[in-house]
Design a protein around this motif. Structure first.
Motif: not given
Ligand code: SF4
Length: 212
Positions: A156, A164, A175, A177, A179-180, A183, A185-186, A189-190
């Motif tokens: 991440m 986090r 967050c 969602a 699980v990532c 999500c 916003d993936f 974050c990644f």
């Molecule tokens: S992608 Fe980022 S915002 Fe989305 S669940 Fe995972 S850590 Fe949380």
């Protein structure tokens, strides 16, 4: 002799590295600390102090110099003194980093403060640490904060990962969602953390603000 067109950040990095190598200090530690102090020096050429930008008070700064490059202490005379207290977020991040430091060494003590302060800046963390790439940040984390590096096994983005961890320690969840992988916003974050080194950018942009 350093090229006179180098901006202050790169000049400081080069001089600290030279003094540190002469003192027999570890090359990677010199690169990491020289990069952080270099980008801090570059920023304080415009506003603030080296100490504020680096997250160390004057006593800690002198102690860091004494630890890694004692003969470079006179360089500090070129910089005004003045430290800023950490914000609540920064203090929490200090605690998180210190809890996961590899050895609890004096160098790690200073790195905790510097990494926490630089994490408050707006760019990718590797850029705000003055490093040349995200890979160098990964090596820093592996070496000085190995238990955090292990916990971030999914690679991440480091600033996102810090927050986090802080959120989960406070039993708080930002967050959106469960699980990532599900999500929206993936990517935030990644995703990739490409970009130009801020010290290299300063070299392109600035002629020479101050001599060391
Ligand atoms: S992608 Fe980022 S915002 Fe989305 S669940 Fe995972 S850590 Fe949380």
């Amino acid at each position: 002799m350093l090229p006179p067109e180098l901006p202050v950040g790169e000049r400081l990095h080069a001089r600290l590295t030279w003094h540190g190598m002469a003192a027999g200090s570890d090359a990677f530690a010199l690169h990491v600390v020289g990069s952080i102090l270099g980008i801090a020096a570059q920023e304080c050429a415009e506003a603030g102090t080296l100490h504020e930008a680096a997250g160390l008070d004057p006593v800690e700064m002198r102690a860091l110099f004494t630890l890694l490059f004692p003969d470079a202490l006179p360089l500090l005379r070129a910089f005004a003194e003045g430290a800023a207290a950490p914000s609540a977020d920064e203090a929490a991040l200090r605690d998180l980093l210190w809890m996961h430091a590899g050895e609890g060494s004096p160098l790690e003590h200073f790195l905790v403060r510097m990494v926490a302060r630089r994490s408050m800046r707006p760019n990718h963390l590797w850029q705000d640490l003055g490093l040349g790439s995200r890979r160098e940040l990964g090596a820093l984390m592996q070496r000085y904060f190995p238990r955090l590096a292990r916990k971030n096994s999914s690679d991440m983005k480091w600033k996102k990962f810090f927050y986090r961890m802080l959120c989960s320690a406070a039993e708080f969840r930002l967050c959106t969602a469960p699980v990532c992988s599900e999500c929206d916003d993936f990517d935030a974050c990644f995703g990739g953390e490409d970009g130009e080194s801020l010290l290299a950018r300063a070299r392109r942009a600035a002629p020479m603000e101050m001599r060391l």
